[in-house]
Design a protein around this motif. Structure first.
Motif, PDB file in Angstrom:
ATOM      1  N   TYR A  30     -41.932 -70.574  76.152  1.00 12.41           N
ATOM      2  CA  TYR A  30     -43.333 -70.461  76.527  1.00 12.41           C
ATOM      3  C   TYR A  30     -43.437 -70.385  78.055  1.00 12.41           C
ATOM      4  N   VAL A  31     -44.430 -69.654  78.520  1.00 15.29           N
ATOM      5  CA  VAL A  31     -44.777 -69.650  79.942  1.00 15.29           C
ATOM      6  C   VAL A  31     -46.251 -70.030  80.050  1.00 15.29           C
ATOM      7  N   ASP A  32     -46.513 -71.127  80.748  1.00 12.44           N
ATOM      8  CA  ASP A  32     -47.869 -71.676  80.849  1.00 12.44           C
ATOM      9  C   ASP A  32     -48.463 -71.861  79.446  1.00 12.44           C
ATOM     10  N   ASP A  33     -47.615 -72.341  78.511  1.00 17.28           N
ATOM     11  CA  ASP A  33     -47.978 -72.617  77.120  1.00 17.28           C
ATOM     12  C   ASP A  33     -48.281 -71.369  76.304  1.00 17.28           C
ATOM     13  N   VAL A  34     -47.959 -70.193  76.818  1.00 17.72           N
ATOM     14  CA  VAL A  34     -48.120 -68.941  76.080  1.00 17.72           C
ATOM     15  C   VAL A  34     -46.748 -68.507  75.566  1.00 17.72           C
ATOM     16  N   PRO A  35     -46.584 -68.249  74.246  1.00 17.61           N
ATOM     17  CA  PRO A  35     -45.276 -67.841  73.726  1.00 17.61           C
ATOM     18  C   PRO A  35     -44.853 -66.486  74.279  1.00 17.61           C
ATOM     19  N   VAL A  36     -43.598 -66.406  74.700  1.00 20.24           N
ATOM     20  CA  VAL A  36     -43.085 -65.209  75.350  1.00 20.24           C
ATOM     21  C   VAL A  36     -41.921 -64.600  74.564  1.00 20.24           C
ATOM     22  N   ALA A  37     -41.035 -65.434  74.027  1.00 23.03           N
ATOM     23  CA  ALA A  37     -39.860 -64.952  73.303  1.00 23.03           C
ATOM     24  C   ALA A  37     -39.382 -66.047  72.362  1.00 23.03           C
ATOM     25  N   GLY A  38     -38.616 -65.648  71.353  1.00 23.79           N
ATOM     26  CA  GLY A  38     -38.116 -66.644  70.412  1.00 23.79           C
ATOM     27  C   GLY A  38     -37.048 -66.087  69.490  1.00 23.79           C
ATOM     28  N   HIS A  39     -36.594 -66.941  68.593  1.00 24.06           N
ATOM     29  CA  HIS A  39     -35.529 -66.573  67.659  1.00 24.06           C
ATOM     30  C   HIS A  39     -35.591 -67.487  66.450  1.00 24.06           C
ATOM     31  N   PHE A  40     -35.332 -66.909  65.283  1.00 24.92           N
ATOM     32  CA  PHE A  40     -35.107 -67.728  64.093  1.00 24.92           C
ATOM     33  C   PHE A  40     -33.743 -67.392  63.523  1.00 24.92           C
ATOM     34  N   GLY A  41     -32.968 -68.448  63.265  1.00 24.26           N
ATOM     35  CA  GLY A  41     -31.662 -68.278  62.652  1.00 24.26           C
ATOM     36  C   GLY A  41     -31.351 -69.459  61.756  1.00 24.26           C
ATOM     37  N   VAL A  42     -30.140 -69.504  61.269  1.00 24.27           N
ATOM     38  CA  VAL A  42     -29.681 -70.622  60.435  1.00 24.27           C
ATOM     39  C   VAL A  42     -28.360 -71.116  60.994  1.00 24.27           C
ATOM     40  N   ARG A  43     -28.054 -72.391  60.695  1.00 24.11           N
ATOM     41  CA  ARG A  43     -26.839 -72.981  61.267  1.00 24.11           C
ATOM     42  C   ARG A  43     -26.087 -73.814  60.241  1.00 24.11           C
ATOM     43  N   THR A  44     -24.799 -73.975  60.498  1.00 23.55           N
ATOM     44  CA  THR A  44     -24.000 -75.020  59.856  1.00 23.55           C
ATOM     45  C   THR A  44     -23.941 -76.171  60.866  1.00 23.55           C
ATOM     46  N   ARG A  45     -22.991 -77.062  60.700  1.00 21.02           N
ATOM     47  CA  ARG A  45     -22.841 -78.128  61.706  1.00 21.02           C
ATOM     48  C   ARG A  45     -22.503 -77.561  63.085  1.00 21.02           C
ATOM     49  N   THR A  46     -21.735 -76.462  63.104  1.00 25.85           N
ATOM     50  CA  THR A  46     -21.201 -75.996  64.393  1.00 25.85           C
ATOM     51  C   THR A  46     -21.424 -74.514  64.685  1.00 25.85           C
ATOM     52  N   THR A  47     -21.981 -73.748  63.761  1.00 20.34           N
ATOM     53  CA  THR A  47     -22.216 -72.328  63.996  1.00 20.34           C
ATOM     54  C   THR A  47     -23.681 -71.988  63.777  1.00 20.34           C
ATOM     55  N   LEU A  48     -24.269 -71.316  64.764  1.00 20.51           N
ATOM     56  CA  LEU A  48     -25.632 -70.800  64.661  1.00 20.51           C
ATOM     57  C   LEU A  48     -25.539 -69.292  64.498  1.00 20.51           C
ATOM     58  N   ALA A  49     -26.149 -68.782  63.439  1.00 19.71           N
ATOM     59  CA  ALA A  49     -26.145 -67.339  63.194  1.00 19.71           C
ATOM     60  C   ALA A  49     -27.372 -66.712  63.844  1.00 19.71           C
ATOM     61  N   GLY A  50     -27.139 -65.794  64.781  1.00 15.79           N
ATOM     62  CA  GLY A  50     -28.244 -65.044  65.352  1.00 15.79           C
ATOM     63  C   GLY A  50     -28.840 -64.149  64.275  1.00 15.79           C
ATOM     64  N   TRP A  51     -30.162 -64.154  64.133  1.00 17.98           N
ATOM     65  CA  TRP A  51     -30.770 -63.438  63.017  1.00 17.98           C
ATOM     66  C   TRP A  51     -31.983 -62.622  63.451  1.00 17.98           C
ATOM     67  N   PHE A  52     -33.065 -63.305  63.832  1.00 21.10           N
ATOM     68  CA  PHE A  52     -34.290 -62.592  64.165  1.00 21.10           C
ATOM     69  C   PHE A  52     -34.771 -62.961  65.571  1.00 21.10           C
ATOM     70  N   PRO A  53     -34.229 -62.315  66.619  1.00 19.44           N
ATOM     71  CA  PRO A  53     -34.749 -62.521  67.970  1.00 19.44           C
ATOM     72  C   PRO A  53     -35.857 -61.501  68.251  1.00 19.44           C
ATOM     73  N   ALA A  54     -36.854 -61.888  69.050  1.00 17.96           N
ATOM     74  CA  ALA A  54     -37.928 -60.964  69.421  1.00 17.96           C
ATOM     75  C   ALA A  54     -38.690 -61.544  70.598  1.00 17.96           C
ATOM     76  N   TYR A  55     -39.507 -60.699  71.229  1.00 18.75           N
ATOM     77  CA  TYR A  55     -40.302 -61.165  72.365  1.00 18.75           C
ATOM     78  C   TYR A  55     -41.598 -60.364  72.451  1.00 18.75           C
ATOM     79  N   ASP A  56     -42.512 -60.878  73.253  1.00 16.83           N
ATOM     80  CA  ASP A  56     -43.789 -60.220  73.516  1.00 16.83           C
ATOM     81  C   ASP A  56     -43.544 -59.120  74.546  1.00 16.83           C
TER      82      ASP A  56
END
Length: 360
Positions: A231-257
């Motif tokens: 967020y910048v000044d509380d306005v969402p700018v970019a983000g990502h949703f993924g899934v993880r195990t204990r030690t691996t995060l899978a990049g899945w859906f990144p996007a931005y404004d």
């Protein structure tokens, strides 16, 4: 070896516990798309999901999640969405891939992100790099590597982050949040990206939206959905949703404004995400197979995945070959040729612009 096939909802706690134990026993399976929780959740939304349970005597030695489509065509669970596919099994497992798909009631099993070292590898297949952010040595050593390998990118991203804050306000990064509001903001950006670039909008399918919502609500030590936003000044700018195990995060859906595109918000976000992920115990961020500029800039390692199929002799397998294999080879030729890839990407973006105009 004995094989039984069940819907994921019919697996009991002993089977699910054994699946997790096999997954955690081999680093090759350390990807959330191979976790039982992922298959069970997809199975709640798609009745064609099945799991083959492999026995050696009384002992379970493997789990093979798949989708059974008409004519006995087998595909990975959530085919087209996942960056890791295959059989989770005990070390040293010896099997005949064709016998396995026969026991699953399949004529063909087609894959495009099969993890390395699989006993399913059979006949002709191609291998492809899957870039990763390796955080096993920690965040500090990763940034040192990044400075050495992509110093211009790293410095310019930090400079753009400072400029963004000067011009728009303070920056905040929220990691592993659970609210659905930010999730739907992210999915809206992703839909716009698909349409803008001429791709199929995955989120036009309600089951995929519901899958992401359910995964966001899934929380355990061994598996979880991970949403993070900048967020910048509380306005969402970019983000990502993924899934993880204990030690691996899978990049899945990144996007931005796209209103903030000049600041490279995707790179700003990825660096913030990697730092927070490292602090939470994540050792690897798997960005998935595919030629993307940001992956080349951020990676400091690679895994390997395979694309191909296992097939039994028969009419269904022959029809599948005629429909799928030439298309796959053509796509591989385009992806391997920078000029063809650039031309195809330009054509898709032109189509995306025309589609946006026609849809009003």
């Amino acid at each position: 070896m004995r094989v039984t096939v069940a819907h994921p909802r019919d697996l009991g706690q002993p089977e699910l516990s054994r699946w997790r134990a096999l997954q955690e026993s081999d680093a090759a399976f350390d990807n959330p798309f191979l976790s039982p929780e992922f298959t069970v959740t997809v199975g709640e939304l798609r009745d064609l999901v099945r799991v083959a349970v492999l026995y050696d005597g009384p002992d379970i030695v493997g789990f093979f999640p798949f989708e059974r489509h008409p004519l006995g065509i087998g595909k990975p669970v959530a085919a087209g969405l996942t960056d890791a596919q295959g059989l989770v099994h005990a070390k040293g497992l010896d099997l005949d891939p064709r016998r396995l798909i026969k026991d699953c009631g399949l004529s063909v099993y087609e894959y495009d992100h099969l993890v390395s070292g699989q006993p399913l590898l059979d006949g002709r297949y191609t291998t492809h790099p899957s870039p990763i952010i390796d955080l096993r040595d920690g965040w500090g050593p990763y940034t040192e590597t990044l400075r050495a390998r992509s110093g211009k990118t790293y410095k310019s991203t930090l400079a753009k982050s400072r400029k963004l804050q000067r011009e728009s306000g303070p920056l905040r990064h929220d990691y592993a949040i659970t609210e659905t509001g930010p999730l739907h903001t992210l999915l809206g950006w992703k839909t716009d990206q698909y349409r803008r670039t001429g791709r199929t909008d995955r989120f036009s399918q309600r089951w995929i939206v519901e899958l992401v919502e359910r995964l966001l609500a899934t929380r355990s030590d061994s598996f979880a959905g991970v949403l993070d936003m900048v967020y910048v000044d509380d306005v969402p700018v970019a983000g990502h949703f993924g899934v993880r195990t204990r030690t691996t995060l899978a990049g899945w859906f990144p996007a931005y404004d796209t209103a903030y595109a000049k600041y490279s918000p995707g790179l700003i976000h990825h660096l913030a995400m990697a730092e927070a992920a490292a602090a939470s115990g994540v050792q690897v961020i798997d960005m998935g197979r595919g030629e993307k500029e940001y992956k080349e800039k951020l990676k400091n390692g690679e895994l390997e995945v395979a694309e191909g199929r296992v097939a039994r002799a028969g009419v269904a397998a022959g029809v599948h070959w005629m429909m799928r294999v030439p298309v796959r080879k053509t796509r591989a030729t385009v992806m391997a040729n920078p000029l063809l890839l650039k031309t195809a990407d330009k054509a898709l973006k032109t189509f995306g612009r025309l589609r946006t105009v026609l849809q009003g």
